[in-house]
Design a protein around this motif. Structure first.
Motif, PDB file in Angstrom:
ATOM      1  N   TYR A  49     -14.367   2.410 -17.825  1.00 20.17           N
ATOM      2  CA  TYR A  49     -13.462   1.869 -16.815  1.00 20.17           C
ATOM      3  C   TYR A  49     -12.832   2.978 -15.983  1.00 20.17           C
ATOM      4  O   TYR A  49     -12.365   3.988 -16.506  1.00 20.17           O
ATOM      5  N   ARG A  50     -12.869   2.770 -14.664  1.00 26.43           N
ATOM      6  CA  ARG A  50     -12.217   3.663 -13.703  1.00 26.43           C
ATOM      7  C   ARG A  50     -11.058   2.916 -13.055  1.00 26.43           C
ATOM      8  O   ARG A  50     -11.066   1.685 -12.989  1.00 26.43           O
ATOM      9  N   THR A  51     -10.099   3.659 -12.554  1.00 28.34           N
ATOM     10  CA  THR A  51      -8.934   3.068 -11.888  1.00 28.34           C
ATOM     11  C   THR A  51      -8.798   3.645 -10.490  1.00 28.34           C
ATOM     12  O   THR A  51      -9.007   4.837 -10.281  1.00 28.34           O
ATOM     13  N   ILE A  52      -8.456   2.776  -9.536  1.00 22.59           N
ATOM     14  CA  ILE A  52      -8.104   3.274  -8.209  1.00 22.59           C
ATOM     15  C   ILE A  52      -6.668   2.853  -7.899  1.00 22.59           C
ATOM     16  O   ILE A  52      -6.198   1.812  -8.357  1.00 22.59           O
ATOM     17  N   SER A  53      -5.980   3.659  -7.127  1.00 24.03           N
ATOM     18  CA  SER A  53      -4.576   3.411  -6.793  1.00 24.03           C
ATOM     19  C   SER A  53      -4.467   2.548  -5.546  1.00 24.03           C
ATOM     20  O   SER A  53      -5.453   2.303  -4.833  1.00 24.03           O
ATOM     21  N   TYR A  54      -3.246   2.098  -5.263  1.00 27.67           N
ATOM     22  CA  TYR A  54      -3.007   1.350  -4.032  1.00 27.67           C
ATOM     23  C   TYR A  54      -3.275   2.230  -2.806  1.00 27.67           C
ATOM     24  O   TYR A  54      -3.716   1.729  -1.765  1.00 27.67           O
ATOM     25  N   LEU A  58      -1.696  -8.708  -6.009  1.00 31.84           N
ATOM     26  CA  LEU A  58      -1.468  -7.807  -4.870  1.00 31.84           C
ATOM     27  C   LEU A  58      -0.064  -7.997  -4.301  1.00 31.84           C
ATOM     28  O   LEU A  58       0.578  -7.026  -3.877  1.00 31.84           O
ATOM     29  N   TYR A  59       0.402  -9.226  -4.294  1.00 33.09           N
ATOM     30  CA  TYR A  59       1.765  -9.506  -3.824  1.00 33.09           C
ATOM     31  C   TYR A  59       2.788  -8.779  -4.694  1.00 33.09           C
ATOM     32  O   TYR A  59       3.792  -8.261  -4.197  1.00 33.09           O
ATOM     33  N   LEU A  60       2.521  -8.723  -6.008  1.00 30.15           N
ATOM     34  CA  LEU A  60       3.452  -8.085  -6.943  1.00 30.15           C
ATOM     35  C   LEU A  60       3.226  -6.575  -7.073  1.00 30.15           C
ATOM     36  O   LEU A  60       4.030  -5.885  -7.698  1.00 30.15           O
ATOM     37  N   GLY A  61       2.134  -6.079  -6.508  1.00 33.61           N
ATOM     38  CA  GLY A  61       1.822  -4.656  -6.652  1.00 33.61           C
ATOM     39  C   GLY A  61       1.328  -4.306  -8.044  1.00 33.61           C
ATOM     40  O   GLY A  61       1.586  -3.218  -8.564  1.00 33.61           O
ATOM     41  N   ARG A  62       0.567  -5.204  -8.659  1.00 35.30           N
ATOM     42  CA  ARG A  62       0.077  -5.010 -10.018  1.00 35.30           C
ATOM     43  C   ARG A  62      -1.399  -4.615 -10.016  1.00 35.30           C
ATOM     44  O   ARG A  62      -2.053  -4.559  -8.991  1.00 35.30           O
ATOM     45  N   CYS A  63      -1.940  -4.400 -11.202  1.00 34.88           N
ATOM     46  CA  CYS A  63      -3.313  -3.911 -11.352  1.00 34.88           C
ATOM     47  C   CYS A  63      -4.251  -5.047 -11.773  1.00 34.88           C
ATOM     48  O   CYS A  63      -3.969  -5.778 -12.722  1.00 34.88           O
ATOM     49  N   ILE A  64      -5.374  -5.165 -11.066  1.00 33.96           N
ATOM     50  CA  ILE A  64      -6.397  -6.157 -11.373  1.00 33.96           C
ATOM     51  C   ILE A  64      -7.504  -5.470 -12.171  1.00 33.96           C
ATOM     52  O   ILE A  64      -8.107  -4.507 -11.704  1.00 33.96           O
ATOM     53  N   GLY A  65      -7.765  -5.954 -13.372  1.00 31.29           N
ATOM     54  CA  GLY A  65      -8.852  -5.420 -14.184  1.00 31.29           C
ATOM     55  C   GLY A  65     -10.046  -6.355 -14.149  1.00 31.29           C
ATOM     56  O   GLY A  65      -9.920  -7.529 -14.499  1.00 31.29           O
ATOM     57  N   TYR A  66     -11.189  -5.868 -13.712  1.00 27.94           N
ATOM     58  CA  TYR A  66     -12.365  -6.719 -13.566  1.00 27.94           C
ATOM     59  C   TYR A  66     -13.197  -6.721 -14.843  1.00 27.94           C
ATOM     60  O   TYR A  66     -13.635  -5.661 -15.304  1.00 27.94           O
ATOM     61  N   ALA A  67     -13.421  -7.904 -15.389  1.00 29.00           N
ATOM     62  CA  ALA A  67     -14.380  -8.032 -16.492  1.00 29.00           C
ATOM     63  C   ALA A  67     -15.783  -7.886 -15.921  1.00 29.00           C
ATOM     64  O   ALA A  67     -16.030  -8.227 -14.763  1.00 29.00           O
ATOM     65  N   GLU A  68     -16.689  -7.372 -16.724  1.00 33.31           N
ATOM     66  CA  GLU A  68     -18.075  -7.235 -16.258  1.00 33.31           C
ATOM     67  C   GLU A  68     -18.736  -8.600 -16.105  1.00 33.31           C
ATOM     68  O   GLU A  68     -19.490  -8.821 -15.155  1.00 33.31           O
ATOM     69  N   SER A  69     -18.462  -9.488 -17.023  1.00 36.03           N
ATOM     70  CA  SER A  69     -19.025 -10.840 -16.982  1.00 36.03           C
ATOM     71  C   SER A  69     -18.314 -11.672 -18.042  1.00 36.03           C
ATOM     72  O   SER A  69     -17.552 -11.144 -18.862  1.00 36.03           O
ATOM     73  N   LEU A  70     -18.595 -12.963 -18.047  1.00 35.11           N
ATOM     74  CA  LEU A  70     -18.025 -13.827 -19.078  1.00 35.11           C
ATOM     75  C   LEU A  70     -18.592 -13.470 -20.449  1.00 35.11           C
ATOM     76  O   LEU A  70     -17.899 -13.564 -21.460  1.00 35.11           O
ATOM     77  N   PHE A  83       0.827  -1.204   0.000  1.00 33.80           N
ATOM     78  CA  PHE A  83       0.000   0.000   0.000  1.00 33.80           C
ATOM     79  C   PHE A  83       0.867   1.263   0.000  1.00 33.80           C
ATOM     80  O   PHE A  83       0.509   2.282  -0.590  1.00 33.80           O
ATOM     81  N   VAL A  84       2.022   1.173   0.653  1.00 37.70           N
ATOM     82  CA  VAL A  84       2.945   2.314   0.710  1.00 37.70           C
ATOM     83  C   VAL A  84       3.897   2.303  -0.486  1.00 37.70           C
ATOM     84  O   VAL A  84       4.093   3.308  -1.167  1.00 37.70           O
ATOM     85  N   ARG A  85       4.456   1.135  -0.767  1.00 40.13           N
ATOM     86  CA  ARG A  85       5.450   1.024  -1.846  1.00 40.13           C
ATOM     87  C   ARG A  85       4.862   1.388  -3.205  1.00 40.13           C
ATOM     88  O   ARG A  85       5.516   2.021  -4.033  1.00 40.13           O
ATOM     89  N   PHE A  86       3.627   0.988  -3.463  1.00 48.82           N
ATOM     90  CA  PHE A  86       2.995   1.230  -4.767  1.00 48.82           C
ATOM     91  C   PHE A  86       1.834   2.214  -4.647  1.00 48.82           C
ATOM     92  O   PHE A  86       0.857   2.136  -5.403  1.00 48.82           O
ATOM     93  N   ALA A  87       1.953   3.153  -3.708  1.00 52.08           N
ATOM     94  CA  ALA A  87       0.825   4.040  -3.377  1.00 52.08           C
ATOM     95  C   ALA A  87       0.186   4.695  -4.590  1.00 52.08           C
ATOM     96  O   ALA A  87      -1.045   4.779  -4.685  1.00 52.08           O
ATOM     97  N   ALA A 128      -4.202  -0.021  -8.786  1.00 46.63           N
ATOM     98  CA  ALA A 128      -4.456  -1.291  -8.104  1.00 46.63           C
ATOM     99  C   ALA A 128      -5.599  -2.063  -8.751  1.00 46.63           C
ATOM    100  O   ALA A 128      -5.553  -3.288  -8.849  1.00 46.63           O
ATOM    101  N   MET A 129      -6.632  -1.334  -9.195  1.00 48.64           N
ATOM    102  CA  MET A 129      -7.812  -1.995  -9.756  1.00 48.64           C
ATOM    103  C   MET A 129      -8.436  -1.158 -10.854  1.00 48.64           C
ATOM    104  O   MET A 129      -8.416   0.070 -10.794  1.00 48.64           O
ATOM    105  N   MET A 130      -8.992  -1.854 -11.849  1.00 53.15           N
ATOM    106  CA  MET A 130      -9.793  -1.236 -12.902  1.00 53.15           C
ATOM    107  C   MET A 130     -11.170  -1.892 -12.865  1.00 53.15           C
ATOM    108  O   MET A 130     -11.278  -3.115 -12.785  1.00 53.15           O
TER     109      MET A 130
END
Length: 622
Positions: A43-48, A257-269, A26-30, A34-36
């Motif tokens: 699409y919106r993005t939020i940071s760590y 999250l361990y790697l400090g990467r971004c998770i992009g959520y699909a709306e559905s299959l 949370f601090v290192r990758f502030a 973090a998520m889309m």
């Protein structure tokens, strides 16, 4: 025990549990994404930094409602950012996390929540809340239910509350960090982090107990096995497999999250194709059925294309296969092939890669065997699918192919620090830091699943060659033992059947019988296209699949599969089902695995009919 060194924020630099990993990142990758997620059509993005604020507020508010360390919480929802907010908030509060598949029936949810003795439950919407209200009397330990979507009716405000009550508050993040620091420091690596319930192809699901060490060390050996240079390129993924499943939970969520990467959520299959182009992931994890459907759609489109487009496709595919063989062997492309490869890239491959978002480094396939032919098909177009193998009990991965070293048709080599061996009967056994602690409150099952020297009995049958490549042949419990004493793995036969363009799903039967039979589900788009091509009238589906012209096509495809098999493994009779196997009908698990017992019971009469044919002398063979 000496406390790990901490930085000026009081955050451990050498984390001993996953909570400390989160606090560090949370601090290192502030400022990093973090998520889309899609909101109001884009699409919106939020940071760590934003994610930390939300998770800490959820944690603080849960603690205020008397959630205690090691209490169990559960989430009943599709993938969405609130799933992560609830999960991370509960972790920061010291709770043990679990989840229920959004497709679960009320009685399935009741079993898990009662077995877990969950204290707090998070549900997605009014639909999921209705399930919980049906089983309320059977889940007495659940003190609070929080609903992500606030438009759900609330018949009991003292028990059911909107999730927003947990995300509110004005206290500065620094103060919230200090309040939860003690919880993070008190958790040891061997403590339980989450309990994942197996999707259960047979019987009730079992709660697999995974520790902080399981997740930390499995993430470490993935980085070690893949290489830092490979992992550094994976900045963004796309999440669409259920987070209640171990595969997505580790590879698509905790590892990110361990790697400090971004998770992009699909709306559905259903919206996956569009979301891939919007998120532009660098990697994705999926079950083979996803790749099979994409492959089927592509090949169907080619068959219905004008002749020049067909010729271009097949020429480019041939060039791609030749180039792919060179790449797999780390050989430079000859000049003539390099030139052809550039033309193929412009004519076909670039369009295919753009359909996956255009920035994909590779995909990881797991959860079931992936056809070698499908892996090679996509590789020819520069889409690398790396197959891996493991289990919920192994924090997901035990073996995996590597972008620098891969062999299609295998599940790769064991990860660093993971030992894989074969028992006398061919069952694969695993030992390593990824292997689970125990089954939740089920010591008998725990004892039965470990060998005397501590190896986990996976239940998978496979072989390991002299170079360490592992190949899976089938599940031990799914082996067909014929009346003649032959041991037959149904999965390879079913994969051969699926190679037919008209066959979408297959179930092979024959336990304690003297020959094999099959139930087939046909691909609607392929059948309709064939019917149109052959001039078959526009009939209702149940009549279409019985039309002689369609039956002839299917019989030929089953025959081609049989030609590749020894006589005792050939399918003698088959029946076509009018409806597909589905999760909702209980025939598939949430990760698209066939529940063989359910299928056998549901279609018992149809199966028996195929064995009665032999006695009656009816010769309608495959």
């Amino acid at each position: 025990m000496r406390a790990p060194a901490a930085d000026r924020e009081g955050i451990a630099m050498e984390p001993k549990n996953f909570i400390q990993v989160l606090r560090r990142n949370f601090v290192r990758f502030a400022d990093a994404p973090a998520m889309m997620f899609k909101k109001q059509g884009r699409y919106r993005t939020i940071s760590y930094r934003d994610l930390e604020g939300i998770a800490l507020r959820v944690a603080a508010n849960l603690i205020r409602t008397d959630l205690m360390p090691r209490d169990r919480i559960a989430i009943l929802s599709q993938n969405r950012p609130e799933w992560a907010y609830a999960d991370l908030g509960a972790l920061l509060a010291g709770a043990i996390n679990s989840a229920v598949y959004a497709t679960s029936l009320p009685e399935e949810a009741a079993f898990i929540l009662r077995d877990l003795e969950a204290s707090v439950l998070f549900v997605e919407d009014a639909f999921q809340l209705k399930k919980i209200l049906e089983i309320r009397e059977r889940i007495p330990t659940v003190r609070k239910v929080y609903v992500f979507e606030e438009n759900a009716e609330n018949p009991d405000p003292s028990w059911i509350q909107p999730f927003s009550v947990l995300t509110g508050g004005e206290e500065p993040v620094q103060g919230l960090r200090q309040k939860t620091a003690g919880i993070a420091d008190a958790v040891e690596g061997g403590d339980i982090m989450c309990i994942i319930y197996t999707s259960g192809t047979t019987g009730n699901p079992k709660g697999v107990v995974l520790t902080h060490d399981n997740y930390l060390q499995t993430a470490e050996i993935i980085v070690e096995g893949m290489g830092v240079d490979v992992v550094d390129r994976l900045r963004r993924n796309i999440s669409f497999l259920p987070l209640a499943h171990a595969f997505e939970r580790f590879a698509g969520y905790y590892l990110m999250l361990y790697l400090g990467r971004c998770i992009g959520y699909a709306e559905s299959l259903e919206t996956l194709a569009q979301n891939l182009r919007e998120i532009r992931p660098h990697f994705m994890v999926a079950v083979p059925r996803v790749f099979e459907k994409i492959h089927a759609r592509m090949t169907q489109n080619v068959r219905s294309s004008p002749l020049p487009r067909k010729m271009i496709f097949h020429w480019a595919l041939k060039v791609g296969r030749e180039a792919g063989r060179c790449r797999a062997l780390h050989k430079p492309l000859p000049a003539w092939l390099r030139i052809r490869r550039r033309f193929a890239e412009v004519l076909l491959f670039r369009k295919v890669k753009e359909a996956f978002g255009g920035e994909l480094e590779f995909c990881v396939s797991g959860g079931a065997p992936l056809s070698k032919e499908i892996a090679e098909f996509f590789h020819a177009m520069d889409i690398l699918i790396l197959e891996g193998w493991g289990a919920t009990e192994a924090t997901t991965p035990s073996t995996i192919n590597n972008p620098r070293e891969y062999r299609f048709g295998t599940v790769g080599k064991p990860l660093p620090r993971v030992q894989v061996r074969t028992a006398e009967d061919g069952e694969l056994e695993v030992k390593g830091p990824n292997v689970f602690k125990e089954y939740w409150r089920n010591p008998a099952e725990t004892d039965a699943t470990f060998t005397p020297d501590g190896y986990y009995r996976t239940g998978d049958i496979g072989v390991i060659d002299d170079q360490g490549w592992v190949t899976i042949t089938d599940r031990k419990k799914q082996l067909i033992i014929t009346s003649g004493g032959k041991n037959i793995a149904p999965a390879p036969i079913e994969h051969l059947l699926l190679a037919g363009r008209h066959i979408e799903s297959a179930y092979v039967h024959g336990d304690r019988r003297h020959y094999l039979t099959a139930l087939l589900v046909l691909d609607r788009s392929a059948v309709v296209a064939t019917a149109k091509h052959l001039g078959v009238p526009d009939l209702p589906w149940q009549e279409m699949i019985r039309h002689p012209a369609i039956l002839e096509k299917v019989q030929k495809e089953v025959g081609r599969a049989n030609e590749q098999l020894p006589r005792f493994m050939q399918v003698k009779y088959f029946r076509i089902l009018p409806e597909p196997f589905t999760i909702e009908s209980g025939e598939l698990t949430p990760t698209m695995k066939l529940k063989r017992g359910v299928v056998a019971a549901r279609y018992r009469d149809l199966i028996e009919e195929m064995y009665e044919e032999e006695a009656k002398g009816i010769r309608r063979k495959a």
